[in-house]
Design a protein around this motif. Structure first.
Motif, PDB file in Angstrom:
ATOM      1  N   PRO A   1     -19.289 -23.100  16.821  1.00 31.51           N
ATOM      2  CA  PRO A   1     -20.292 -22.525  17.923  1.00 31.51           C
ATOM      3  C   PRO A   1     -20.169 -21.155  18.172  1.00 31.51           C
ATOM      4  O   PRO A   1     -21.127 -20.747  18.235  1.00 31.51           O
ATOM      5  N   PHE A   2     -19.306 -20.351  18.009  1.00 35.24           N
ATOM      6  CA  PHE A   2     -19.252 -19.062  18.350  1.00 35.24           C
ATOM      7  C   PHE A   2     -19.710 -17.998  16.999  1.00 35.24           C
ATOM      8  O   PHE A   2     -19.990 -16.982  17.268  1.00 35.24           O
ATOM      9  N   GLU A   3     -20.206 -18.582  16.068  1.00 32.44           N
ATOM     10  CA  GLU A   3     -20.868 -18.148  15.060  1.00 32.44           C
ATOM     11  C   GLU A   3     -22.507 -17.588  15.269  1.00 32.44           C
ATOM     12  O   GLU A   3     -22.835 -16.512  14.870  1.00 32.44           O
ATOM     13  N   TYR A   4     -22.969 -18.413  16.346  1.00 25.11           N
ATOM     14  CA  TYR A   4     -24.119 -18.202  16.778  1.00 25.11           C
ATOM     15  C   TYR A   4     -24.607 -16.912  17.523  1.00 25.11           C
ATOM     16  O   TYR A   4     -25.377 -15.992  17.174  1.00 25.11           O
ATOM     17  N   PRO A   5     -23.581 -16.450  18.543  1.00 27.39           N
ATOM     18  CA  PRO A   5     -23.774 -15.444  19.232  1.00 27.39           C
ATOM     19  C   PRO A   5     -23.637 -14.159  18.024  1.00 27.39           C
ATOM     20  O   PRO A   5     -24.166 -13.186  18.327  1.00 27.39           O
ATOM     21  N   PHE A   6     -22.656 -14.306  17.316  1.00 24.87           N
ATOM     22  CA  PHE A   6     -22.028 -13.456  16.361  1.00 24.87           C
ATOM     23  C   PHE A   6     -23.259 -13.138  15.415  1.00 24.87           C
ATOM     24  O   PHE A   6     -23.661 -11.905  15.118  1.00 24.87           O
ATOM     25  N   VAL A   7     -24.199 -14.070  14.978  1.00 27.70           N
ATOM     26  CA  VAL A   7     -25.037 -14.127  13.911  1.00 27.70           C
ATOM     27  C   VAL A   7     -26.181 -13.405  14.963  1.00 27.70           C
ATOM     28  O   VAL A   7     -26.979 -12.252  14.268  1.00 27.70           O
ATOM     29  N   VAL A   8     -26.517 -13.565  16.029  1.00 27.03           N
ATOM     30  CA  VAL A   8     -27.702 -13.076  16.820  1.00 27.03           C
ATOM     31  C   VAL A   8     -27.315 -11.529  17.031  1.00 27.03           C
ATOM     32  O   VAL A   8     -28.209 -10.721  16.822  1.00 27.03           O
ATOM     33  N   VAL A   9     -26.379 -11.310  17.389  1.00 26.04           N
ATOM     34  CA  VAL A   9     -26.014  -9.719  17.649  1.00 26.04           C
ATOM     35  C   VAL A   9     -26.121  -8.997  16.482  1.00 26.04           C
ATOM     36  O   VAL A   9     -26.258  -7.757  16.605  1.00 26.04           O
ATOM     37  N   THR A  10     -25.652  -9.344  15.301  1.00 23.16           N
ATOM     38  CA  THR A  10     -25.736  -8.907  13.971  1.00 23.16           C
ATOM     39  C   THR A  10     -27.461  -8.474  13.765  1.00 23.16           C
ATOM     40  O   THR A  10     -27.778  -7.515  13.386  1.00 23.16           O
ATOM     41  N   SER A  11     -28.244  -9.442  14.140  1.00 22.85           N
ATOM     42  CA  SER A  11     -29.703  -9.193  13.845  1.00 22.85           C
ATOM     43  C   SER A  11     -30.304  -8.359  14.979  1.00 22.85           C
ATOM     44  O   SER A  11     -30.997  -7.619  14.576  1.00 22.85           O
ATOM     45  N   LEU A  12     -29.792  -8.332  16.185  1.00 26.10           N
ATOM     46  CA  LEU A  12     -30.204  -7.410  17.137  1.00 26.10           C
ATOM     47  C   LEU A  12     -29.966  -6.052  16.785  1.00 26.10           C
ATOM     48  O   LEU A  12     -30.726  -4.841  16.942  1.00 26.10           O
TER      49      LEU A  12
END
Length: 249
Positions: free
Chosen positions: A69-80
């Motif tokens: 589940p920690f993948e999701y904030p990691f992915v989102v901040v990358t796109s931000l």
């Protein structure tokens, strides 16, 4: 949201990348699956492996379930951060976030099959267990192509950034391009049982695994750098606006 709070959330999301790396490394070490099974093993070999490593495999899957589940904030901040390069949500940042959201499937589904095989191996025939371990290894290595467009979108964004202080350095862009290339041979595990393109081979497994672990360390480091860059950029803009307001008053 207050800007300071927003930046703290971005920084915490970048740190999720380190949590993922540590969790994956721990899980695969505990599960004794860092070294893949031999594609030429017979049914009894598969059954023996599952029986001998039953507790380790189930513990591995439990750790992964808690970690992914920690993948999701990691992915989102990358796109931000990629969004800053594109000047808003664009093709690259959207491709990265969508492929990044799907990527955990490449871990969940294969490991679910392996855990089902290890859950009660004594109640299944060796032939059934062999089929289930085949499914695990083929999906786990073969589905690595899920990540190709994700890392290529990050790499291309880094390479086209023309600002004086790029958000991501050019070497990081090339690292993502190379990672995408070395993930491609995984698609050929379905056609090979031996050699470099088998699921335990140099091209299909070893090089992609090494590149992925390098990427999993480099990316959160680059994201923390990018967040710091954004904070400095915002502070400069605020100072400039304040100076302009004072000058005009």
């Amino acid at each position: 949201m207050e800007h300071a709070r927003y930046m703290r959330l971005q920084r915490a999301s970048a740190w999720c990348g380190f949590i993922l790396f540590a969790g994956f490394l721990l899980a695969y070490s505990v599960g004794n699956i860092l070294s893949p099974m031999d594609p030429t093993m017979d049914a009894q070999d598969a059954a023996d492996f599952l029986i001998e490593n039953q507790t380790r495999i189930l513990a591995c899957v439990a750790i992964i379930v808690l970690t992914v589940p920690f993948e999701y904030p990691f992915v989102v901040v990358t796109s931000l951060q990629m969004r800053r390069i594109e000047g808003g949500w664009g093709l690259l940042s959207m491709t990265q976030v969508l492929t990044g959201v799907v990527a955990p499937i490449g871990f969940f589904f294969p490991l679910a099959i392996l855990s089902a095989a290890a859950y009660r191996p004594e109640e299944h025939s060796p032939e059934v267990l062999l089929a289930m371990t085949d499914m695990f290894n083929l999906m786990y290595v073969g589905n690595a192509c899920i990540f190709v467009l994700q890392v290529w979108s990050i790499g291309y964004a880094a390479l086209i950034d023309r600002r004086e202080k790029p958000i991501f350095p050019k070497w990081f862009g090339w690292l993502n391009i190379v990672l995408g290339i070395v993930l491609i041979p995984g698609a050929f595990v379905y056609l090979n049982k031996t050699g470099p393109l088998a699921w335990n081979g140099l091209l299909a497994y070893m090089l992609p695994s090494a590149a992925y672990f390098i990427w999993k360390i480099a990316t959160p480091v680059m994201l923390l750098r990018a967040v710091k860059h954004e904070e400095a950029e915002t502070a400069e803009q605020a100072a400039g606006q304040e100076a302009a307001r004072v000058a005009s008053s």
